[in-house]
Design an enzyme around this catalytic site. Structure first.
Site, PDB file in Angstrom:
ATOM      1  N   HIS A 211       0.789  -1.234   0.000  1.00 18.49           N
ATOM      2  CA  HIS A 211       0.000   0.000   0.000  1.00 18.49           C
ATOM      3  C   HIS A 211       0.819   1.281   0.000  1.00 18.49           C
ATOM      4  O   HIS A 211       0.281   2.361  -0.152  1.00 18.49           O
ATOM      5  CB  HIS A 211      -0.944   0.023   1.216  1.00 18.49           C
ATOM      6  CG  HIS A 211      -0.240   0.297   2.503  1.00 18.49           C
ATOM      7  ND1 HIS A 211       0.472  -0.659   3.170  1.00 18.49           N
ATOM      8  CD2 HIS A 211      -0.110   1.428   3.231  1.00 18.49           C
ATOM      9  CE1 HIS A 211       0.998  -0.138   4.262  1.00 18.49           C
ATOM     10  NE2 HIS A 211       0.667   1.132   4.330  1.00 18.49           N
TER      11      HIS A 211
HETATM   12  C1  UD1 Z   1      -2.020   5.109   6.293  1.00 15.13           C
HETATM   13  C2  UD1 Z   1      -0.713   5.604   6.912  1.00 15.13           C
HETATM   14  C3  UD1 Z   1       0.362   4.541   6.721  1.00 15.13           C
HETATM   15  C4  UD1 Z   1      -0.093   3.201   7.279  1.00 15.13           C
HETATM   16  C5  UD1 Z   1      -1.432   2.821   6.655  1.00 15.13           C
HETATM   17  C6  UD1 Z   1      -1.965   1.551   7.253  1.00 15.13           C
HETATM   18  C7  UD1 Z   1      -0.295   8.032   6.864  1.00 15.13           C
HETATM   19  C8  UD1 Z   1       0.524   9.081   6.230  1.00 15.13           C
HETATM   20  N1  UD1 Z   1      -0.229   6.810   6.276  1.00 15.13           N
HETATM   21  O1  UD1 Z   1      -1.796   4.948   4.908  1.00 15.13           O
HETATM   22  O2  UD1 Z   1       1.533   4.932   7.405  1.00 15.13           O
HETATM   23  O3  UD1 Z   1       0.868   2.222   6.990  1.00 15.13           O
HETATM   24  O4  UD1 Z   1      -2.387   3.881   6.889  1.00 15.13           O
HETATM   25  O5  UD1 Z   1      -2.966   1.025   6.435  1.00 15.13           O
HETATM   26  O6  UD1 Z   1      -0.946   8.290   7.847  1.00 15.13           O
HETATM   27  N2  UD1 Z   1      -9.067   4.574   1.840  1.00 15.13           N
HETATM   28  C9  UD1 Z   1     -10.294   3.988   1.709  1.00 15.13           C
HETATM   29  N3  UD1 Z   1     -10.901   3.534   2.841  1.00 15.13           N
HETATM   30  C10 UD1 Z   1     -10.340   3.653   4.064  1.00 15.13           C
HETATM   31  C11 UD1 Z   1      -9.083   4.276   4.178  1.00 15.13           C
HETATM   32  C12 UD1 Z   1      -8.457   4.716   3.065  1.00 15.13           C
HETATM   33  O7  UD1 Z   1     -10.826   3.878   0.626  1.00 15.13           O
HETATM   34  O8  UD1 Z   1     -10.948   3.194   5.071  1.00 15.13           O
HETATM   35  C13 UD1 Z   1      -8.359   5.047   0.618  1.00 15.13           C
HETATM   36  C14 UD1 Z   1      -8.702   6.464   0.254  1.00 15.13           C
HETATM   37  O9  UD1 Z   1      -8.739   6.546  -1.124  1.00 15.13           O
HETATM   38  C15 UD1 Z   1      -7.518   7.263   0.772  1.00 15.13           C
HETATM   39  C16 UD1 Z   1      -6.388   6.273   0.607  1.00 15.13           C
HETATM   40  O10 UD1 Z   1      -6.976   4.998   0.830  1.00 15.13           O
HETATM   41  O11 UD1 Z   1      -7.321   8.436   0.081  1.00 15.13           O
HETATM   42  C17 UD1 Z   1      -5.220   6.462   1.524  1.00 15.13           C
HETATM   43  O12 UD1 Z   1      -5.646   6.474   2.903  1.00 15.13           O
HETATM   44  P1  UD1 Z   1      -4.767   7.265   3.972  1.00 15.13           P
HETATM   45  O13 UD1 Z   1      -5.348   7.141   5.317  1.00 15.13           O
HETATM   46  O14 UD1 Z   1      -4.491   8.648   3.483  1.00 15.13           O
HETATM   47  O15 UD1 Z   1      -3.362   6.532   3.925  1.00 15.13           O
HETATM   48  P2  UD1 Z   1      -2.991   4.967   3.879  1.00 15.13           P
HETATM   49  O16 UD1 Z   1      -2.399   4.660   2.569  1.00 15.13           O
HETATM   50  O17 UD1 Z   1      -4.108   4.131   4.358  1.00 15.13           O
END
Ligand code: UD1
Length: 379
Positions: A211
């Site tokens: 991811h």
């Molecule tokens: C975040 C953390 C990362 C951690 C990971 C665990 C930061 C900078 N990154 O990354 O360190 O390893 O979580 O999983 O805080 N999305 C969904 N549903 C959700 C959550 C996310 O669809 O429930 C999608 C959205 O499009 C979102 C993207 O995933 O924009 C990224 O989510 P985000 O929380 O920004 O970062 P992660 O990649 O999950």
């Protein structure tokens, strides 16, 4: 003592669960005036049920008391939204302590707010450093540590990193690994409760998670990794519970042809990387404990595989968890196609690295943390 415990993303839940359990135990044993009055605050950084809600049941903790519902956004947007909502909450609840875990945007945002309101911060998993500023988590870690009163570390190299940044020695506590507290508690439970993957016990398979922006946002790196995985999957099937951001990007890049979406095991099939939705905690540890090999760019999985003795190939150029390489089962392979294939086949041909469990990863880290918070006179 009024405590706000902050979580925001999937791996935070496993880290806070044993802390909550310890506070409950303490309150039960000393049910006088001196108790922890804690609230669990979920920022809502992760919000899909299978990335969030389902975990509370698996981890046997109550759902969050407060949900800030910030959702996704750019780093600045997400951090700012959490800060605004968390500040209001702090004005309202007036906590004596804020507990944050890990290195995600929720950790950073709540730490900045707390520090400015002069609320002491306890940072669990302090001092880890990849020395790679292109990782947003590295920035989150450094800032959070610089603002915290209690720096709880998982290993002695983290203590050294904190000292090198000039942090005061009496704030640093080497306590072990709370994520491993949770792993030890639930490993057996997973064995008895997870029925869906029962037949996998007798199968040889690899387990993949992916991811990180450095892997999945970069089309060339992503393609190199998938090409390597196709080669490996000709030898053993690979199960790939995919993060929602990864699923989205795979569709955008037109890479869906690399995967099967239905989990039927047929070893004669060539294309046998099975991309499935994210799993529950118990399902994931069940599959991890039985895997021949794990390929990942996650932080926590490097630690969990080390404790389970399962060979792990980390699809990153560096790690903030070098102890898993020095003492555990982890090997860094980056997004180098040849290296990923070579190291995978080495593992498949002889068992791969075995390693040992690092010091104090014994299931008692959260107990030490709660004792230290209570015994110190800083609050
Ligand atoms: C975040 C953390 C990362 C951690 C990971 C665990 C930061 C900078 N990154 O990354 O360190 O390893 O979580 O999983 O805080 N999305 C969904 N549903 C959700 C959550 C996310 O669809 O429930 C999608 C959205 O499009 C979102 C993207 O995933 O924009 C990224 O989510 P985000 O929380 O920004 O970062 P992660 O990649 O999950």
């Amino acid at each position: 003592m009024k405590v706000l415990c902050v979580v925001g993303v999937r791996p935070n839940f496993m880290k806070i669960a044993p802390i909550i359990n310890e506070m409950d135990k303490y309150n039960f044993a000393y049910s006088r005036k001196e108790v922890f009055e804690y609230l669990l605050v979920h920022t809502g950084q992760h919000y899909d049920d299978n990335m969030s809600n389902y975990f509370f049941k698996d981890l046997q903790i109550p759902p969050p008391d407060i949900y800030l519902g910030v959702g996704s956004g750019t780093h600045a947007e997400q951090t700012a939204k959490i800060m605004i909502k968390f500040e209001k909450l702090c004005f309202q609840k007036k906590p004596d302590l804020v507990i944050v875990v890990g290195d995600v945007n929720s950790t950073l945002a709540c730490s900045i707010v707390s520090a400015k309101l002069l609320i002491p911060i306890a940072h669990i998993e302090a001092g880890l450093r990849s020395f790679d500023r292109t990782m947003p988590e590295e920035i989150n870690r450094r800032i959070t540590d610089s603002l915290s009163e209690y720096l709880f570390t998982t290993c002695l190299d983290a203590n050294e990193n904190l000292r090198n940044e000039g942090l005061i020695e009496n704030k640093i506590y080497f306590v072990g690994n709370v994520m491993i507290d949770t792993l030890f508690k639930f490993k057996k439970i997973a064995k008895s409760k997870v029925k869906r993957f029962n037949k996998f016990k007798t199968l040889k398979y690899g387990l993949l998670t992916l991811h990180r922006p450095s892997n999945v946002d970069n089309k060339t790196n992503c393609q190199k990794i998938f090409e390597a995985l196709i080669e490996i999957s000709k030898e053993i099937p690979i199960i790939f519970p995919a993060h929602p951001r990864t699923q989205k990007i795979i569709d955008e890049f037109g890479f869906s042809h690399f995967f099967q979406k239905k989990l039927i095991f047929n070893l004669n099939q060539i294309k046998n990387i099975y991309m499935i939705p994210p799993l529950s905690y118990l399902e994931f540890i069940y599959l991890m404990d039985n895997a021949k090999l794990v390929l990942t760019d996650s932080g926590g999985i490097q630690e969990e595989t080390t404790v389970l003795g399962i060979p792990c190939l980390t699809l990153r150029e560096n790690t903030e968890r070098p102890i898993t390489i020095k003492e555990g089962t982890n090997i860094l392979v980056g997004s180098n196609k040849d290296k990923i294939i070579k190291e995978s086949f080495k593992i498949l041909n002889d068992r791969g690295k075995t390693g040992k469990i690092p010091e104090l990863w014994d299931g008692k880290a959260s107990q030490r943390i709660i004792e230290i918070i209570k015994m110190s006179n800083r609050i």
